[in-house]
Scaffold this motif. Sequence first.
Motif, PDB file in Angstrom:
ATOM      1  N   ARG A  64       8.674   3.577   3.699  1.00  0.00           N
ATOM      2  CA  ARG A  64       7.239   3.569   4.351  1.00  0.00           C
ATOM      3  C   ARG A  64       6.972   2.130   4.378  1.00  0.00           C
ATOM      4  NH1 ARG A  64       4.529   6.473   1.152  1.00  0.00           N
ATOM      5  NH2 ARG A  64       5.978   7.373   0.130  1.00  0.00           N
ATOM      6  N   ALA A  65       7.182   1.713   3.087  1.00  0.00           N
ATOM      7  CA  ALA A  65       6.989   0.171   3.058  1.00  0.00           C
ATOM      8  C   ALA A  65       7.301  -0.726   4.053  1.00  0.00           C
ATOM      9  CB  ALA A  65       6.992  -0.269   1.544  1.00  0.00           C
ATOM     10  N   VAL A 103       4.418 -12.237  -1.509  1.00  0.00           N
ATOM     11  CA  VAL A 103       4.713 -11.306  -2.719  1.00  0.00           C
ATOM     12  C   VAL A 103       3.353 -10.368  -2.646  1.00  0.00           C
ATOM     13  CG1 VAL A 103       5.239 -10.791  -4.910  1.00  0.00           C
ATOM     14  CG2 VAL A 103       6.639 -12.440  -3.920  1.00  0.00           C
ATOM     15  N   ALA A 104       3.437  -9.125  -2.912  1.00  0.00           N
ATOM     16  CA  ALA A 104       2.420  -8.360  -3.117  1.00  0.00           C
ATOM     17  C   ALA A 104       2.740  -7.047  -4.054  1.00  0.00           C
ATOM     18  CB  ALA A 104       1.661  -7.677  -1.990  1.00  0.00           C
ATOM     19  N   GLY A 105       2.181  -6.528  -4.450  1.00  0.00           N
ATOM     20  CA  GLY A 105       2.246  -5.337  -5.479  1.00  0.00           C
ATOM     21  C   GLY A 105       1.119  -4.572  -5.837  1.00  0.00           C
ATOM     22  N   LEU A 106       1.020  -3.322  -6.240  1.00  0.00           N
ATOM     23  CA  LEU A 106      -0.023  -2.540  -6.821  1.00  0.00           C
ATOM     24  C   LEU A 106      -0.017  -2.653  -8.188  1.00  0.00           C
ATOM     25  CD1 LEU A 106       0.227   0.868  -4.545  1.00  0.00           C
ATOM     26  CD2 LEU A 106      -1.391  -1.158  -4.261  1.00  0.00           C
ATOM     27  N   ALA A 157      10.822   5.321  -7.024  1.00  0.00           N
ATOM     28  CA  ALA A 157      10.034   5.197  -8.166  1.00  0.00           C
ATOM     29  C   ALA A 157      10.153   3.793  -8.925  1.00  0.00           C
ATOM     30  CB  ALA A 157      10.561   6.280  -9.168  1.00  0.00           C
ATOM     31  N   ALA A 158      10.926   3.026  -8.974  1.00  0.00           N
ATOM     32  CA  ALA A 158      11.200   1.686  -9.171  1.00  0.00           C
ATOM     33  C   ALA A 158      10.328   0.509  -8.625  1.00  0.00           C
ATOM     34  CB  ALA A 158      12.564   1.091  -9.769  1.00  0.00           C
ATOM     35  N   ALA A 159      10.460   0.820  -7.302  1.00  0.00           N
ATOM     36  CA  ALA A 159       9.835  -0.301  -6.652  1.00  0.00           C
ATOM     37  C   ALA A 159       8.256  -0.381  -6.792  1.00  0.00           C
ATOM     38  CB  ALA A 159      10.030  -0.179  -5.224  1.00  0.00           C
ATOM     39  N   THR A 211       0.902  -1.131  -0.083  1.00  0.00           N
ATOM     40  CA  THR A 211      -0.119  -0.014   0.079  1.00  0.00           C
ATOM     41  C   THR A 211       1.023   1.306   0.189  1.00  0.00           C
ATOM     42  OG1 THR A 211      -0.326   0.039   2.431  1.00  0.00           O
ATOM     43  CG2 THR A 211      -1.901  -1.071   1.197  1.00  0.00           C
ATOM     44  N   GLN A 212       2.138   1.248   0.470  1.00  0.00           N
ATOM     45  CA  GLN A 212       3.027   2.276   0.532  1.00  0.00           C
ATOM     46  C   GLN A 212       3.906   2.541  -0.943  1.00  0.00           C
ATOM     47  OE1 GLN A 212       2.676   4.243   2.986  1.00  0.00           O
ATOM     48  NE2 GLN A 212       0.898   2.888   3.690  1.00  0.00           N
ATOM     49  N   LEU A 213       3.746   1.475  -1.929  1.00  0.00           N
ATOM     50  CA  LEU A 213       4.608   1.911  -3.016  1.00  0.00           C
ATOM     51  C   LEU A 213       3.682   2.700  -4.173  1.00  0.00           C
ATOM     52  CD1 LEU A 213       5.740  -1.982  -3.304  1.00  0.00           C
ATOM     53  CD2 LEU A 213       7.007  -0.156  -2.431  1.00  0.00           C
ATOM     54  N   ASP A 214       3.879   3.872  -3.651  1.00  0.00           N
ATOM     55  CA  ASP A 214       3.154   4.994  -4.513  1.00  0.00           C
ATOM     56  C   ASP A 214       4.355   5.925  -5.617  1.00  0.00           C
ATOM     57  OD1 ASP A 214       4.632   6.435  -2.706  1.00  0.00           O
ATOM     58  OD2 ASP A 214       2.865   7.326  -1.707  1.00  0.00           O
ATOM     59  N   LYS A 215       5.684   5.283  -5.584  1.00  0.00           N
ATOM     60  CA  LYS A 215       6.506   5.703  -6.466  1.00  0.00           C
ATOM     61  C   LYS A 215       7.042   7.132  -5.939  1.00  0.00           C
ATOM     62  CE  LYS A 215       4.867   3.434 -10.381  1.00  0.00           C
ATOM     63  NZ  LYS A 215       4.641   3.501 -12.063  1.00  0.00           N
ATOM     64  N   GLU A 216       6.497   7.541  -4.707  1.00  0.00           N
ATOM     65  CA  GLU A 216       6.802   8.765  -4.324  1.00  0.00           C
ATOM     66  C   GLU A 216       8.214   8.639  -3.435  1.00  0.00           C
ATOM     67  OE1 GLU A 216       5.449  11.697  -4.926  1.00  0.00           O
ATOM     68  OE2 GLU A 216       4.084  10.873  -6.176  1.00  0.00           O
ATOM     69  N   PRO A 217       8.850   9.673  -3.167  1.00  0.00           N
ATOM     70  CA  PRO A 217      10.155   9.593  -2.283  1.00  0.00           C
ATOM     71  C   PRO A 217       9.736   9.280  -0.969  1.00  0.00           C
ATOM     72  CG  PRO A 217      10.153  11.841  -3.356  1.00  0.00           C
ATOM     73  CD  PRO A 217       8.901  11.084  -3.838  1.00  0.00           C
TER      74      PRO A 217
END
Length: 200
Positions: A71-72, A169-172, A134-136, A60-66
Amino acid sequence: MKRQLFGPGGDKSGAVAATVGLSLFALGAAGGIAFDFARPATLDTEMQTAADQAALAAATQLDKEPGAIARATAAAQGLLANQTLLANDNNAANMSINVPTVLFYATKADAEAANATNCPTANAIAPGATGADAAAKFVCVRTMDRVANYALTPIAAAFRSNDVSAMAVAGLGSAICKIPPLLMCNPQEDDGGLSPNIKN
């Protein structure tokens, strides 16, 4: 009056008691084996639930922001208080299920390959690297190892289960949203479809 104990017509009352008495040992042993070997299976379920929740929390924290990776990682390791009720290995973590391994990947294929091989660091994104946040896009988590000590089957040196851990494993991903559903109709509309046809 004499009672004949043996032979035809003899007194057979209580003949089953010996058989029942002997079978109680086998029944008790079977119950103990079932109880002990259910513990690792249930412990595995507890560990997998913890891994799934940690992976979803991190994703939920993988928003490509700094700061997304930091945070993740914090979300995976501290957002949820996962506990085990069946691990009795006197671990320093007590009942808590810790998630020491949190790795990030750019592609789903890399993340799934990592999940199949204990979340190795190969192909993982290094936190702090240029463009890492940004890549994660995907995360692979692995829980700590826990053990269930057997209580009722101290035979053949089977006093404890193997180490039990879990990975997830999880991702958006992307999804189509804000598109109105098709084929919606109002059965009260008139033929023109401009205003409802109200009948008294």
